[in-house]
Design a protein around this motif. Sequence first.
Motif, PDB file in Angstrom:
ATOM      1  N   LEU A  62       1.291  -9.345   1.748  1.00 15.68           N
ATOM      2  CA  LEU A  62       1.203  -8.340   2.689  1.00 15.68           C
ATOM      3  C   LEU A  62      -0.455  -8.096   2.706  1.00 15.68           C
ATOM      4  CD1 LEU A  62       2.019  -5.772   4.348  1.00 15.68           C
ATOM      5  CD2 LEU A  62       1.857  -4.344   2.478  1.00 15.68           C
ATOM      6  N   ASP A  63      -0.762  -7.907   3.786  1.00 13.99           N
ATOM      7  CA  ASP A  63      -2.483  -7.311   3.891  1.00 13.99           C
ATOM      8  C   ASP A  63      -2.337  -5.913   4.336  1.00 13.99           C
ATOM      9  OD1 ASP A  63      -4.879  -6.679   4.728  1.00 13.99           O
ATOM     10  OD2 ASP A  63      -5.139  -8.134   6.192  1.00 13.99           O
ATOM     11  N   VAL A  64      -2.506  -4.941   3.416  1.00 13.31           N
ATOM     12  CA  VAL A  64      -2.336  -3.469   3.387  1.00 13.31           C
ATOM     13  C   VAL A  64      -3.172  -2.985   4.575  1.00 13.31           C
ATOM     14  CG1 VAL A  64      -1.485  -3.155   1.180  1.00 13.31           C
ATOM     15  CG2 VAL A  64      -3.849  -2.968   1.744  1.00 13.31           C
ATOM     16  N   ALA A  65      -4.317  -3.796   4.778  1.00 11.59           N
ATOM     17  CA  ALA A  65      -4.933  -3.208   5.988  1.00 11.59           C
ATOM     18  C   ALA A  65      -4.325  -3.382   7.414  1.00 11.59           C
ATOM     19  CB  ALA A  65      -6.342  -4.066   6.045  1.00 11.59           C
ATOM     20  N   ASP A  66      -3.533  -4.149   7.458  1.00 10.92           N
ATOM     21  CA  ASP A  66      -2.663  -4.634   8.835  1.00 10.92           C
ATOM     22  C   ASP A  66      -1.193  -3.761   8.950  1.00 10.92           C
ATOM     23  OD1 ASP A  66      -1.712  -5.579  11.107  1.00 10.92           O
ATOM     24  OD2 ASP A  66      -1.316  -7.638  10.133  1.00 10.92           O
ATOM     25  N   THR A  67      -1.448  -2.557   9.477  1.00  9.93           N
ATOM     26  CA  THR A  67      -0.390  -1.574   9.471  1.00  9.93           C
ATOM     27  C   THR A  67       0.846  -2.239  10.481  1.00  9.93           C
ATOM     28  OG1 THR A  67      -1.296  -0.184  10.995  1.00  9.93           O
ATOM     29  CG2 THR A  67      -1.528   0.535   8.845  1.00  9.93           C
ATOM     30  N   SER A  68       0.483  -2.979  11.319  1.00 10.35           N
ATOM     31  CA  SER A  68       1.425  -3.651  12.327  1.00 10.35           C
ATOM     32  C   SER A  68       2.156  -4.502  11.775  1.00 10.35           C
ATOM     33  CB  SER A  68       0.844  -4.347  13.194  1.00 10.35           C
ATOM     34  OG  SER A  68      -0.082  -5.633  12.845  1.00 10.35           O
ATOM     35  N   SER A  69       1.987  -5.035  10.205  1.00 12.72           N
ATOM     36  CA  SER A  69       2.848  -5.879   9.634  1.00 12.72           C
ATOM     37  C   SER A  69       3.819  -5.341   8.733  1.00 12.72           C
ATOM     38  CB  SER A  69       2.103  -7.023   8.886  1.00 12.72           C
ATOM     39  OG  SER A  69       1.504  -6.259   7.842  1.00 12.72           O
ATOM     40  N   PHE A  70       3.765  -3.666   8.669  1.00 12.33           N
ATOM     41  CA  PHE A  70       4.431  -3.188   7.598  1.00 12.33           C
ATOM     42  C   PHE A  70       6.056  -3.333   7.898  1.00 12.33           C
ATOM     43  CE2 PHE A  70       1.243  -0.006   5.938  1.00 12.33           C
ATOM     44  CZ  PHE A  70       0.328  -1.020   5.795  1.00 12.33           C
ATOM     45  N   ALA A 115     -12.937  -1.509   7.601  1.00 13.07           N
ATOM     46  CA  ALA A 115     -12.413  -2.344   6.677  1.00 13.07           C
ATOM     47  C   ALA A 115     -11.920  -1.694   5.514  1.00 13.07           C
ATOM     48  CB  ALA A 115     -13.179  -3.771   6.052  1.00 13.07           C
ATOM     49  N   LEU A 116     -12.801  -0.702   4.687  1.00 15.49           N
ATOM     50  CA  LEU A 116     -12.614   0.010   3.620  1.00 15.49           C
ATOM     51  C   LEU A 116     -11.449   1.038   3.892  1.00 15.49           C
ATOM     52  CD1 LEU A 116     -16.044   0.711   2.181  1.00 15.49           C
ATOM     53  CD2 LEU A 116     -14.359  -0.530   0.887  1.00 15.49           C
ATOM     54  N   MET A 117     -11.333   1.516   4.823  1.00 16.87           N
ATOM     55  CA  MET A 117     -10.567   2.720   5.556  1.00 16.87           C
ATOM     56  C   MET A 117      -9.124   2.257   5.562  1.00 16.87           C
ATOM     57  SD  MET A 117      -9.642   5.574   6.526  1.00 16.87           S
ATOM     58  CE  MET A 117     -11.156   6.808   6.825  1.00 16.87           C
ATOM     59  N   ASN A 118      -9.072   1.054   5.963  1.00 12.98           N
ATOM     60  CA  ASN A 118      -7.802   0.392   6.508  1.00 12.98           C
ATOM     61  C   ASN A 118      -7.088   0.085   5.305  1.00 12.98           C
ATOM     62  OD1 ASN A 118      -8.083   0.591   9.157  1.00 12.98           O
ATOM     63  ND2 ASN A 118      -8.931  -1.451   9.538  1.00 12.98           N
ATOM     64  N   VAL A 119      -7.745  -0.405   4.233  1.00 12.67           N
ATOM     65  CA  VAL A 119      -7.492  -0.568   3.067  1.00 12.67           C
ATOM     66  C   VAL A 119      -7.114   0.554   2.101  1.00 12.67           C
ATOM     67  CG1 VAL A 119      -7.436  -2.076   0.884  1.00 12.67           C
ATOM     68  CG2 VAL A 119      -8.068  -3.276   2.909  1.00 12.67           C
ATOM     69  N   HIS A 120      -8.031   1.404   1.943  1.00  8.57           N
ATOM     70  CA  HIS A 120      -7.867   2.095   0.971  1.00  8.57           C
ATOM     71  C   HIS A 120      -7.468   3.539   1.280  1.00  8.57           C
ATOM     72  CE1 HIS A 120     -10.089   0.000  -2.239  1.00  8.57           C
ATOM     73  NE2 HIS A 120     -10.859  -0.349  -1.263  1.00  8.57           N
ATOM     74  N   PHE A 121      -7.272   3.918   2.504  1.00  2.00           N
ATOM     75  CA  PHE A 121      -6.764   5.063   3.017  1.00  2.00           C
ATOM     76  C   PHE A 121      -5.566   4.946   3.948  1.00  2.00           C
ATOM     77  CE2 PHE A 121      -6.426   9.379   4.887  1.00  2.00           C
ATOM     78  CZ  PHE A 121      -5.938  10.103   3.977  1.00  2.00           C
ATOM     79  N   TYR A 125      -1.722   5.379   3.354  1.00  6.41           N
ATOM     80  CA  TYR A 125      -0.926   6.364   3.728  1.00  6.41           C
ATOM     81  C   TYR A 125       0.256   5.801   4.552  1.00  6.41           C
ATOM     82  CZ  TYR A 125      -0.555  10.682   6.408  1.00  6.41           C
ATOM     83  OH  TYR A 125      -0.109  12.127   6.942  1.00  6.41           O
ATOM     84  N   PHE A 126       0.204   4.730   5.398  1.00  7.16           N
ATOM     85  CA  PHE A 126       1.246   4.536   6.027  1.00  7.16           C
ATOM     86  C   PHE A 126       2.280   3.397   5.328  1.00  7.16           C
ATOM     87  CE2 PHE A 126      -1.709   6.082   9.397  1.00  7.16           C
ATOM     88  CZ  PHE A 126      -0.672   7.029   9.913  1.00  7.16           C
ATOM     89  N   ALA A 131       7.636   3.307   3.055  1.00  4.03           N
ATOM     90  CA  ALA A 131       8.294   3.064   1.901  1.00  4.03           C
ATOM     91  C   ALA A 131       9.303   4.202   1.115  1.00  4.03           C
ATOM     92  CB  ALA A 131       7.153   2.714   0.551  1.00  4.03           C
ATOM     93  N   LEU A 132       9.145   5.310   1.836  1.00 12.02           N
ATOM     94  CA  LEU A 132       9.752   6.370   1.231  1.00 12.02           C
ATOM     95  C   LEU A 132      11.331   6.195   1.420  1.00 12.02           C
ATOM     96  CD1 LEU A 132       8.051   9.650   2.673  1.00 12.02           C
ATOM     97  CD2 LEU A 132       7.890   8.414   0.405  1.00 12.02           C
ATOM     98  N   PRO A 133      11.903   5.625   2.376  1.00  7.52           N
ATOM     99  CA  PRO A 133      13.508   5.221   2.252  1.00  7.52           C
ATOM    100  C   PRO A 133      13.916   4.205   1.178  1.00  7.52           C
ATOM    101  CG  PRO A 133      12.686   5.094   4.616  1.00  7.52           C
ATOM    102  CD  PRO A 133      11.341   5.204   3.775  1.00  7.52           C
ATOM    103  N   PHE A 134      12.991   3.558   0.871  1.00  4.13           N
ATOM    104  CA  PHE A 134      13.172   2.371  -0.185  1.00  4.13           C
ATOM    105  C   PHE A 134      12.966   2.984  -1.771  1.00  4.13           C
ATOM    106  CE2 PHE A 134      12.384   0.035   3.898  1.00  4.13           C
ATOM    107  CZ  PHE A 134      13.124  -0.846   3.690  1.00  4.13           C
ATOM    108  N   ILE A 135      12.362   4.224  -1.617  1.00  3.52           N
ATOM    109  CA  ILE A 135      12.148   4.631  -3.073  1.00  3.52           C
ATOM    110  C   ILE A 135      13.241   5.439  -3.722  1.00  3.52           C
ATOM    111  CG2 ILE A 135      10.417   5.919  -4.684  1.00  3.52           C
ATOM    112  CD1 ILE A 135       8.343   5.049  -2.680  1.00  3.52           C
TER     113      ILE A 135
END
Length: 254
Positions: A62-70, A115-121, A125-126, A131-135
């Motif tokens: 997973l690339d956590v910066a790429d929310t479209s892949s979540f 780049a920093l925002m997409n990974v770190h915040f 966030y997203f 993940a919430l339904p999976f926790i």
Amino acid sequence: MESNNKIALVTGANRGLGKNMALKLAASGVDIIAVYRSNKEEAEAVVATIEKTGRKAALLQLDVADTSSFDTFFQSLGSILKEKWNRHQFDFLVNNAGIDAHSLFPDTTENAFDALMNVHFKGVYFLTQKALPFINDNGRIINLSTGLTRFATPGYAAYAAMKGAVEVLTKYLAKELGHRGITVNAVAPGITHTDFTKNAFAHQPQLETVMSSFTALGRVGQPDDIGGIVAFLCTPEARWITAQRIEASGGLFL
């Protein structure tokens, strides 16, 4: 047969702090889903090490910066949970993945900021939202912050500001998820020997001595100083700790 073991999902588990967290969690009896972005061989080595201890482990990219892949990522996660554990949920989410970018405030580009925002915040966030339904109820969420939210080191304005946002988010998540018994905490390492800091130490030979002199315990951190704290927060003994920023810096800049 369904596994009764607790399962932790650790982002950026292939190296540095994430690797140490995954290994410490496994040593405490937790199964691991190791998430990596691009270093598959490193991640495979971590999984192999964990499996040698008798724990189950799986690998996900997973690339956590790429929310479209979540959405696709969580479909894959659901399949792995079913196949390997005969379960639909996991217990502990460790938001560790990160990138480094050092630049003084006037020199920071929008591209570097994004780049920093997409990974770190935004990514944290997203990814957590999806993940919430999976926790599982009574699970744990652990976000990685930094000592740089407490003290200011020129060159890290954007990075530290985003980690500050993560710390605020941690409190809100703790409040909103408390009814499910889920605790949410932030672990904030001080300066630590990782891939993040390798260049800084290489280019400034005096850095180790200087930072050690500003640290109550008299040395710079190692990954091994951090993983056990994350593992502890996932134990039943830590069930009453939530919404906290836990700095693990050896007493830096007191």
